[in-house]
Design a protein around this motif. Structure first.
Motif, PDB file in Angstrom:
ATOM      1  N   ILE A 161       0.826  -1.219   0.000  1.00  0.00           N
ATOM      2  CA  ILE A 161       0.000   0.000   0.000  1.00  0.00           C
ATOM      3  C   ILE A 161       0.859   1.268   0.000  1.00  0.00           C
ATOM      4  CG2 ILE A 161      -2.004  -1.139   1.041  1.00  0.00           C
ATOM      5  CD1 ILE A 161      -1.275   0.212   3.713  1.00  0.00           C
ATOM      6  N   TRP A 163       1.334   5.706   0.718  1.00  0.00           N
ATOM      7  CA  TRP A 163       1.359   6.575   1.901  1.00  0.00           C
ATOM      8  C   TRP A 163       0.268   7.641   1.880  1.00  0.00           C
ATOM      9  CZ3 TRP A 163       1.773  10.928  -0.799  1.00  0.00           C
ATOM     10  CH2 TRP A 163       2.484  10.894  -1.999  1.00  0.00           C
ATOM     11  N   LYS A 187       2.326  -4.959   3.332  1.00  0.00           N
ATOM     12  CA  LYS A 187       3.471  -4.061   3.561  1.00  0.00           C
ATOM     13  C   LYS A 187       3.012  -2.616   3.404  1.00  0.00           C
ATOM     14  CE  LYS A 187       6.682  -2.365   0.874  1.00  0.00           C
ATOM     15  NZ  LYS A 187       6.745  -0.990   1.436  1.00  0.00           N
ATOM     16  N   GLU A 190       6.965   3.041   3.282  1.00  0.00           N
ATOM     17  CA  GLU A 190       8.024   3.393   4.249  1.00  0.00           C
ATOM     18  C   GLU A 190       7.845   4.789   4.841  1.00  0.00           C
ATOM     19  OE1 GLU A 190       8.210   2.330   1.156  1.00  0.00           O
ATOM     20  OE2 GLU A 190       9.869   3.202   0.013  1.00  0.00           O
ATOM     21  N   PHE A 238      -1.658  -4.179  -5.400  1.00  0.00           N
ATOM     22  CA  PHE A 238      -0.729  -3.051  -5.236  1.00  0.00           C
ATOM     23  C   PHE A 238      -1.431  -1.739  -5.522  1.00  0.00           C
ATOM     24  CE2 PHE A 238       1.999  -0.011  -7.528  1.00  0.00           C
ATOM     25  CZ  PHE A 238       2.942   0.257  -6.546  1.00  0.00           C
ATOM     26  N   SER A 241       2.630   3.853  -7.708  1.00  0.00           N
ATOM     27  CA  SER A 241       2.983   4.470  -8.990  1.00  0.00           C
ATOM     28  C   SER A 241       2.903   3.455 -10.141  1.00  0.00           C
ATOM     29  CB  SER A 241       4.403   5.033  -8.912  1.00  0.00           C
ATOM     30  OG  SER A 241       5.307   3.995  -8.629  1.00  0.00           O
ATOM     31  N   LEU A 264      -3.235   2.350  -9.929  1.00  0.00           N
ATOM     32  CA  LEU A 264      -2.044   3.173 -10.191  1.00  0.00           C
ATOM     33  C   LEU A 264      -2.402   4.655 -10.285  1.00  0.00           C
ATOM     34  CD1 LEU A 264      -0.576   0.651 -12.756  1.00  0.00           C
ATOM     35  CD2 LEU A 264      -0.118   0.768 -10.304  1.00  0.00           C
ATOM     36  N   CYS A 297      -4.650   9.597  -6.219  1.00  0.00           N
ATOM     37  CA  CYS A 297      -4.452   9.012  -7.542  1.00  0.00           C
ATOM     38  C   CYS A 297      -5.499   9.535  -8.521  1.00  0.00           C
ATOM     39  CB  CYS A 297      -4.507   7.497  -7.458  1.00  0.00           C
ATOM     40  SG  CYS A 297      -5.847   6.922  -6.428  1.00  0.00           S
ATOM     41  N   GLN A 344       8.813  13.893  -2.083  1.00  0.00           N
ATOM     42  CA  GLN A 344       7.607  14.342  -2.789  1.00  0.00           C
ATOM     43  C   GLN A 344       7.617  15.861  -2.926  1.00  0.00           C
ATOM     44  OE1 GLN A 344       6.628  11.208  -4.230  1.00  0.00           O
ATOM     45  NE2 GLN A 344       4.880  12.563  -4.377  1.00  0.00           N
ATOM     46  N   ARG A 347       9.967  16.749  -5.710  1.00  0.00           N
ATOM     47  CA  ARG A 347       9.395  16.383  -7.015  1.00  0.00           C
ATOM     48  C   ARG A 347       8.375  17.425  -7.462  1.00  0.00           C
ATOM     49  NH1 ARG A 347       7.907  10.028  -6.069  1.00  0.00           N
ATOM     50  NH2 ARG A 347       9.975   9.235  -6.474  1.00  0.00           N
ATOM     51  N   GLU A 394       1.777  12.859 -13.884  1.00  0.00           N
ATOM     52  CA  GLU A 394       1.108  12.935 -12.591  1.00  0.00           C
ATOM     53  C   GLU A 394       2.019  13.688 -11.621  1.00  0.00           C
ATOM     54  OE1 GLU A 394       0.659   9.246 -10.293  1.00  0.00           O
ATOM     55  OE2 GLU A 394      -1.370   9.906  -9.812  1.00  0.00           O
TER      56      GLU A 394
HETATM   57  P1  NAD Z   1       5.739   3.905  -5.070  1.00  0.00           P
HETATM   58  O1  NAD Z   1       4.904   3.293  -6.128  1.00  0.00           O
HETATM   59  O2  NAD Z   1       7.227   3.784  -5.179  1.00  0.00           O
HETATM   60  O3  NAD Z   1       5.356   3.270  -3.635  1.00  0.00           O
HETATM   61  C1  NAD Z   1       4.125   2.687  -3.322  1.00  0.00           C
HETATM   62  C2  NAD Z   1       4.351   1.394  -2.556  1.00  0.00           C
HETATM   63  O4  NAD Z   1       5.086   0.489  -3.371  1.00  0.00           O
HETATM   64  C3  NAD Z   1       5.176   1.558  -1.273  1.00  0.00           C
HETATM   65  O5  NAD Z   1       4.697   0.648  -0.304  1.00  0.00           O
HETATM   66  C4  NAD Z   1       6.568   1.135  -1.717  1.00  0.00           C
HETATM   67  O6  NAD Z   1       7.375   0.664  -0.658  1.00  0.00           O
HETATM   68  C5  NAD Z   1       6.242   0.019  -2.682  1.00  0.00           C
HETATM   69  N1  NAD Z   1       7.291  -0.257  -3.663  1.00  0.00           N
HETATM   70  C6  NAD Z   1       8.177   0.618  -4.205  1.00  0.00           C
HETATM   71  N2  NAD Z   1       8.999  -0.026  -5.067  1.00  0.00           N
HETATM   72  C7  NAD Z   1       8.619  -1.329  -5.074  1.00  0.00           C
HETATM   73  C8  NAD Z   1       9.073  -2.496  -5.763  1.00  0.00           C
HETATM   74  N3  NAD Z   1      10.092  -2.437  -6.627  1.00  0.00           N
HETATM   75  N4  NAD Z   1       8.452  -3.656  -5.538  1.00  0.00           N
HETATM   76  C9  NAD Z   1       7.401  -3.728  -4.694  1.00  0.00           C
HETATM   77  N5  NAD Z   1       6.944  -2.679  -3.998  1.00  0.00           N
HETATM   78  C10 NAD Z   1       7.526  -1.483  -4.184  1.00  0.00           C
HETATM   79  O7  NAD Z   1       5.334   5.395  -4.931  1.00  0.00           O
HETATM   80  P2  NAD Z   1       6.202   6.600  -4.295  1.00  0.00           P
HETATM   81  O8  NAD Z   1       7.633   6.580  -4.721  1.00  0.00           O
HETATM   82  O9  NAD Z   1       5.941   6.638  -2.857  1.00  0.00           O
HETATM   83  O10 NAD Z   1       5.501   7.826  -5.016  1.00  0.00           O
HETATM   84  C11 NAD Z   1       5.894   8.120  -6.346  1.00  0.00           C
HETATM   85  C12 NAD Z   1       4.737   8.508  -7.178  1.00  0.00           C
HETATM   86  O11 NAD Z   1       3.802   7.431  -7.215  1.00  0.00           O
HETATM   87  C13 NAD Z   1       3.935   9.675  -6.666  1.00  0.00           C
HETATM   88  O12 NAD Z   1       4.471  10.890  -7.010  1.00  0.00           O
HETATM   89  C14 NAD Z   1       2.629   9.421  -7.321  1.00  0.00           C
HETATM   90  O13 NAD Z   1       2.665   9.900  -8.624  1.00  0.00           O
HETATM   91  C15 NAD Z   1       2.500   7.915  -7.337  1.00  0.00           C
HETATM   92  N6  NAD Z   1       1.665   7.384  -6.242  1.00  0.00           N
HETATM   93  C16 NAD Z   1       0.428   6.966  -6.554  1.00  0.00           C
HETATM   94  C17 NAD Z   1      -0.395   6.486  -5.549  1.00  0.00           C
HETATM   95  C18 NAD Z   1      -1.796   6.036  -5.841  1.00  0.00           C
HETATM   96  O14 NAD Z   1      -2.625   6.049  -4.954  1.00  0.00           O
HETATM   97  N7  NAD Z   1      -2.071   5.583  -7.051  1.00  0.00           N
HETATM   98  C19 NAD Z   1       0.050   6.448  -4.235  1.00  0.00           C
HETATM   99  C20 NAD Z   1       1.351   6.850  -3.947  1.00  0.00           C
HETATM  100  C21 NAD Z   1       2.147   7.323  -4.979  1.00  0.00           C
END
Ligand code: NAD
Length: 495
Positions: A161, A163, A187, A190, A238, A241, A264, A297, A344, A347, A394
């Motif tokens: 999930i 943040w 999970k 972080e 999941f 992003s 996503l 999102c 963030q 960014r 985004e």
């Molecule tokens: P992210 O996708 O990296 O993180 C989301 C979750 O995925 C976290 O729990 C993270 O630990 C986990 N994760 C990261 N890399 C992974 C991997 N290789 N394998 C499995 N799990 C993994 O998102 P972020 O870096 O926190 O944010 C970056 C961008 O993502 C934001 O700017 C935004 O555009 C987007 N985002 C979208 C949502 C949504 O609700 N759709 C939520 C958070 C972020």
């Protein structure tokens, strides 16, 4: 290091669990690592939590598998429903603490965090109601055969999930998974591990058997990747992003072809016609982009306004946005708190800079707010063109673009000019226009004369690169069950 730490927030003092919740017990990570979670309001560490690595994921999967084959398989569907209902009641009982943790760790306004907690308990209760109403069908083929289907749980589910809505995502994932008889390894992100860990204490209190729900804190590249590629996880859900969504699909394909659902990103169009009720539309457009600091999102980040009301709309929208109170999440009148993290914040500030450099006009905002914490001014860009980065990518912050359009046909084309397809909205008083546009927009949710209205009874998910599968409502149950066909021969031998 103890596995509980007393934490004082401006509204409550409570015991924060910091360990990993595996097989009903609080434990340290095998590698003995911890990491700090940061308060985005003052940029200071709140507390260190234990970090899960691949071996901890493995221990959690083993616990979840044991529970899936054992105690959970023996638990009646109606009892699963009662346990979820009890968990929902506990969310209500501890709502002040849960909301305070959410504001502390994520930075969202306490008033908004309270709504998140209500929606979380509502979601858990809703899926509690489904637990004993999941069933298959009988199918007639011929007089000699009795056919029926069973909707069986998928098995051990890995859930990763983000943040932006830690508790809501927790309940959207756990509710349907355990209502349908699965077990879970979840999970957290972080950036925001705290509320999920506290909610794990409510799992214990509700009497949900050990191993059914395991909650771990950790990083994506280690714990998250270990979930995505685990050979004994049957499904992964999941939210996050699109970039990471792709790696999860790849990891599933390269490991055991686990089922994958993805929720996503988006770059959602919010369309206002000349005949809209302008005051109402402005309030929804404002809420559509600036709610949760733009960290949604489905944020309505591309605003399209028809030429007849464009100038008036821009002026009034600027005035409305100026009334959004940005500041300390624990203050009663705050609407917008800090962005979740330094990463963030940086960014988003880069996107603002790129908009300025590309020649877009800053109607309001365009800078950080204050000099401590990750606060950003609500920012509206006009004079934009479709090739600008701020129109295409985004941003996930309090930043939107506003464009003028002439015709319905033109705005449908512009609205759909994106690789995403999570949400969209149309504001008009003409029912025909509303329905024609709603039908033509390629998005999983289209709001008419509102924005961001999400209910746990109504499915939510993406078209195109915004995801695979639907969360919420009855539709989510399909992601967590697999259909077995049983064919019973009533007659004798074939020949
Ligand atoms: P992210 O996708 O990296 O993180 C989301 C979750 O995925 C976290 O729990 C993270 O630990 C986990 N994760 C990261 N890399 C992974 C991997 N290789 N394998 C499995 N799990 C993994 O998102 P972020 O870096 O926190 O944010 C970056 C961008 O993502 C934001 O700017 C935004 O555009 C987007 N985002 C979208 C949502 C949504 O609700 N759709 C939520 C958070 C972020």
């Amino acid at each position: 290091m103890s596995l509980f730490t007393k934490i004082e927030t401006p509204s409550v003092t409570y015991d924060q669990p910091t360990g990993l919740f595996i097989d009903g017990k609080w434990v340290k990570g095998v590698e003995g690592k911890t990491f700090e979670t940061i308060n985005p309001t003052n940029e200071k560490p709140i507390v260190a939590v234990h970090e899960a690595g691949p071996e901890d994921v493995d221990a959690a999967v083993k616990a979840a598998r044991k529970a899936f084959n054992g105690v959970w398989a023996q638990t009646l569907p109606s009892v699963r429903g009662q346990l979820l209902t009890k968990l929902a009641d506990l969310f209500d009982e501890y709502s002040d603490t849960l909301a305070a943790i959410e504001s502390l760790d994520n930075g969202k306004a306490l008033s908004m965090a309270k709504v998140d907690v209500q929606l979380s308990s509502g979601c858990l209760r809703y899926y509690g109601g489904w637990a004993d109403k999941i069933h298959g069908k009988t199918i007639d083929t011929d007089p000699e055969t009795f056919n029926y289907t069973r909707h069986e749980p998928v098995g051990v589910c890995g859930q990763i999930i983000p943040w932006n809505f830690p508790l809501l995502m927790w309940s959207w994932k756990i509710g349907p998974a355990i209502a349908t008889g699965n077990t879970v390894v979840l999970k957290t992100a972080e950036q925001t591990p705290l509320s999920a860990l506290y909610a794990a204490t409510l799992i214990e209190k509700a009497g949900i058997p050990a191993g059914v729900v395991n909650i771990i804190s950790g990083f994506g590249k280690t714990a998250g990747a270990a979930i995505a590629s685990h050979m004994d996880i049957d499904k992964v859900a999941f939210t996050g992003s699109t970039v990471v969504g792709r790696t999860i699909l790849q990891a599933a394909a390269k490991s055991n072809l686990k089922k994958v659902t993805l929720e996503l990103g988006g770059k959602s169009p919010n369309i206002v016609f000349n005949d809209a009720n302008i005051e109402d539309a402005i309030s929804w457009v404002n809420f559509g982009i600036f709610f949760n600091h733009g960290q949604c999102c489905c944020a309505g980040s591309r605003i399209y306004v028809q030429s007849g009301i464009y100038d008036k709309f821009v002026e009034q929208f600027r005035q409305r946005t100026a009334k959004n109170v940005v500041g300390d999440p624990f203050k009663q009148d705050t609407f917008q708190g800090p962005q979740v993290s330094k990463l963030q914040f940086d960014r988003i500030m880069e996107y603002i800079q790129s908009g300025k450099e590309a020649g877009a006009k800053v109607e309001t905002g365009g800078d950080r707010h204050g000099d401590e914490g990750f606060f950003i001014q609500p920012t509206i860009f006009s004079n934009v063109s479709p090739d600008m980065k701020i129109m295409q990518e985004e941003i996930f912050g309090p930043v939107c673009t506003i464009s003028k359009f002439e015709t319905e046909e033109e705005v449908i084309k512009s609205g759909n000019e994106t690789t995403y397809g999570l949400a969209a909205a149309v504001h008009t008083q003409n029912l025909n226009t509303a329905l024609r546009v709603a039908n033509s927009l390629k998005a999983g949710t289209v709001w008419v004369n509102n924005y961001n209205m999400i209910s746990y009874q109504v499915p939510f998910g993406g078209f195109k690169e915004s995801g695979i599968g639907r969360e919420l409502g009855k539709y989510a149950l399909a992601n967590y069950t697999q259909v077995k066909s049983v064919r019973v021969r009533l007659g004798g031998a074939l020949f």
